[in-house]
Design a protein around this motif. Sequence first.
Motif, mmCIF file in Angstrom:
data_model
loop_
_atom_site.group_PDB
_atom_site.id
_atom_site.type_symbol
_atom_site.label_atom_id
_atom_site.label_comp_id
_atom_site.label_asym_id
_atom_site.label_seq_id
_atom_site.Cartn_x
_atom_site.Cartn_y
_atom_site.Cartn_z
ATOM 1 N N GLY A 136 0.808 -1.220 0.000
ATOM 2 C CA GLY A 136 0.000 0.000 0.000
ATOM 3 C C GLY A 136 0.836 1.262 0.000
ATOM 4 N N GLY A 137 2.058 1.223 -0.523
ATOM 5 C CA GLY A 137 2.884 2.409 -0.636
ATOM 6 C C GLY A 137 3.890 2.573 0.472
ATOM 7 N N PHE A 138 3.835 1.739 1.508
ATOM 8 C CA PHE A 138 4.811 1.866 2.582
ATOM 9 C C PHE A 138 5.088 0.489 3.153
ATOM 10 C CE2 PHE A 138 6.176 2.398 6.948
ATOM 11 C CZ PHE A 138 7.201 3.304 6.770
ATOM 12 N N SER A 139 6.345 0.195 3.333
ATOM 13 C CA SER A 139 6.744 -1.038 3.998
ATOM 14 C C SER A 139 8.061 -0.779 4.701
ATOM 15 C CB SER A 139 6.890 -2.185 2.992
ATOM 16 O OG SER A 139 8.044 -2.005 2.197
ATOM 17 N N ILE A 140 8.455 -1.705 5.529
ATOM 18 C CA ILE A 140 9.734 -1.577 6.228
ATOM 19 C C ILE A 140 10.881 -1.563 5.223
ATOM 20 C CG2 ILE A 140 10.057 -4.043 6.631
ATOM 21 C CD1 ILE A 140 10.900 -1.240 9.110
ATOM 22 N N THR A 148 18.368 1.465 3.710
ATOM 23 C CA THR A 148 19.455 2.147 3.020
ATOM 24 C C THR A 148 20.765 1.717 3.681
ATOM 25 O OG1 THR A 148 19.404 4.064 4.484
ATOM 26 C CG2 THR A 148 18.063 4.191 2.489
ATOM 27 N N LEU A 149 21.848 1.883 2.967
ATOM 28 C CA LEU A 149 23.153 1.537 3.522
ATOM 29 C C LEU A 149 23.469 2.407 4.733
ATOM 30 C CD1 LEU A 149 25.802 -0.021 3.381
ATOM 31 C CD2 LEU A 149 26.632 1.689 1.764
ATOM 32 N N SER A 150 23.195 3.684 4.622
ATOM 33 C CA SER A 150 23.480 4.580 5.744
ATOM 34 C C SER A 150 22.604 4.258 6.954
ATOM 35 C CB SER A 150 23.308 6.035 5.329
ATOM 36 O OG SER A 150 22.063 6.227 4.713
ATOM 37 N N GLY A 151 21.344 3.880 6.729
ATOM 38 C CA GLY A 151 20.476 3.488 7.827
ATOM 39 C C GLY A 151 20.949 2.218 8.504
ATOM 40 N N LEU A 152 21.398 1.278 7.698
ATOM 41 C CA LEU A 152 21.919 0.020 8.245
ATOM 42 C C LEU A 152 23.180 0.268 9.068
ATOM 43 C CD1 LEU A 152 21.542 -3.058 8.301
ATOM 44 C CD2 LEU A 152 22.990 -3.167 6.275
ATOM 45 N N LEU A 153 24.087 1.072 8.556
ATOM 46 C CA LEU A 153 25.314 1.384 9.301
ATOM 47 C C LEU A 153 25.015 2.126 10.594
ATOM 48 C CD1 LEU A 153 27.700 2.434 6.391
ATOM 49 C CD2 LEU A 153 27.935 0.431 7.856
ATOM 50 N N SER A 154 24.064 3.048 10.560
ATOM 51 C CA SER A 154 23.727 3.771 11.793
ATOM 52 C C SER A 154 23.077 2.839 12.805
ATOM 53 C CB SER A 154 22.807 4.962 11.498
ATOM 54 O OG SER A 154 21.537 4.525 11.071
ATOM 55 N N GLY A 155 22.206 1.943 12.359
ATOM 56 C CA GLY A 155 21.565 0.992 13.258
ATOM 57 C C GLY A 155 22.555 0.038 13.907
ATOM 58 N N ALA A 194 15.385 0.759 16.332
ATOM 59 C CA ALA A 194 14.723 2.069 16.395
ATOM 60 C C ALA A 194 15.501 3.109 15.600
ATOM 61 C CB ALA A 194 14.569 2.509 17.850
ATOM 62 N N THR A 195 16.819 3.099 15.722
ATOM 63 C CA THR A 195 17.648 4.036 14.959
ATOM 64 C C THR A 195 17.490 3.802 13.459
ATOM 65 O OG1 THR A 195 19.251 4.123 16.743
ATOM 66 C CG2 THR A 195 20.015 4.839 14.577
ATOM 67 N N PHE A 196 17.513 2.545 13.051
ATOM 68 C CA PHE A 196 17.354 2.164 11.643
ATOM 69 C C PHE A 196 16.015 2.677 11.095
ATOM 70 C CE2 PHE A 196 15.725 -1.105 8.658
ATOM 71 C CZ PHE A 196 16.640 -0.942 7.638
ATOM 72 N N VAL A 197 14.933 2.458 11.840
ATOM 73 C CA VAL A 197 13.611 2.858 11.386
ATOM 74 C C VAL A 197 13.466 4.387 11.384
ATOM 75 C CG1 VAL A 197 11.148 2.783 11.971
ATOM 76 C CG2 VAL A 197 12.503 0.699 12.035
ATOM 77 N N VAL A 198 13.928 5.044 12.436
ATOM 78 C CA VAL A 198 13.826 6.510 12.514
ATOM 79 C C VAL A 198 14.666 7.160 11.415
ATOM 80 C CG1 VAL A 198 14.412 8.524 13.922
ATOM 81 C CG2 VAL A 198 13.196 6.610 14.934
ATOM 82 N N TYR A 199 15.890 6.679 11.214
ATOM 83 C CA TYR A 199 16.760 7.226 10.166
ATOM 84 C C TYR A 199 16.117 7.054 8.792
ATOM 85 C CZ TYR A 199 20.943 8.172 7.424
ATOM 86 O OH TYR A 199 21.831 8.699 6.532
ATOM 87 N N GLY A 200 15.630 5.852 8.506
ATOM 88 C CA GLY A 200 15.000 5.603 7.210
ATOM 89 C C GLY A 200 13.727 6.406 7.020
ATOM 90 N N GLY A 201 12.922 6.520 8.093
ATOM 91 C CA GLY A 201 11.686 7.298 7.997
ATOM 92 C C GLY A 201 11.951 8.771 7.779
ATOM 93 N N LEU A 202 12.926 9.320 8.509
ATOM 94 C CA LEU A 202 13.282 10.735 8.320
ATOM 95 C C LEU A 202 13.827 10.984 6.924
ATOM 96 C CD1 LEU A 202 14.916 11.726 11.722
ATOM 97 C CD2 LEU A 202 12.802 12.609 10.740
ATOM 98 N N ARG A 203 14.658 10.064 6.452
ATOM 99 C CA ARG A 203 15.231 10.200 5.113
ATOM 100 C C ARG A 203 14.135 10.176 4.055
ATOM 101 N NH1 ARG A 203 16.570 7.036 1.154
ATOM 102 N NH2 ARG A 203 18.270 7.596 -0.202
#
Length: 190
Positions: free
Chosen positions: A50-54, A59-66, A94-103
């Motif tokens: 429906g237009g949004f999924s985990i 992203t590579l940067s999100g994975l590295l930050s997580g 949480a960091t991975f999801v927040v970083y990806g969502g903000l991005r």
Amino acid sequence: MANLHFSTLLVFALVCTALFFLHFIVSLFLGDGHDDAVSAGLESLDSMAGGFSIFSLFTLSGLLSGISITLWTYLLFDDASYRAMLIALAAGVATFVVYGGLRKWIKQLDRPGVPEALIVERGDVGVVYIRVHANGQKGGQAYFDKHHQRRTFDAITEEDQPIPSSTRVTVVDVIGEASDNPIIKVKTHS
């Protein structure tokens, strides 16, 4: 044994953090096209959800930050308990999801919206751009400003004299579909 465990995790934490900052700095100057390519490759999963999924957050940067946050949080506890591992894992996810969502949210802010096409109606006032020929002959153009947009239309006039450039004109009729590229019948604005 615990000291070796701590040292190994410290090295991994330092490497992941360094890679994250390196990736972040490089993406500031070169853009993050490779992260966009990964996200674009997962768009089919987004459309099924429906237009949004985990997966849209991956992203590579999100994975590295997580990973970095997970390792640093675990090292802060200084014990090898399951509670410390679960809290560190939760902080990393949480960091991975927040970083990806903000991005993703920032990318949507950066994307220019496509404004609706300017449509003229009878009575609208515009300006002749290219001289409008007399007696309904084609070849002239007029532009109109509405809603912070400007659009040029092919124009004709039924008047006996041509209408020169820079003259204000009023729309008398719209010939053709208003949303396509209609011809505008104009008269000199009085």
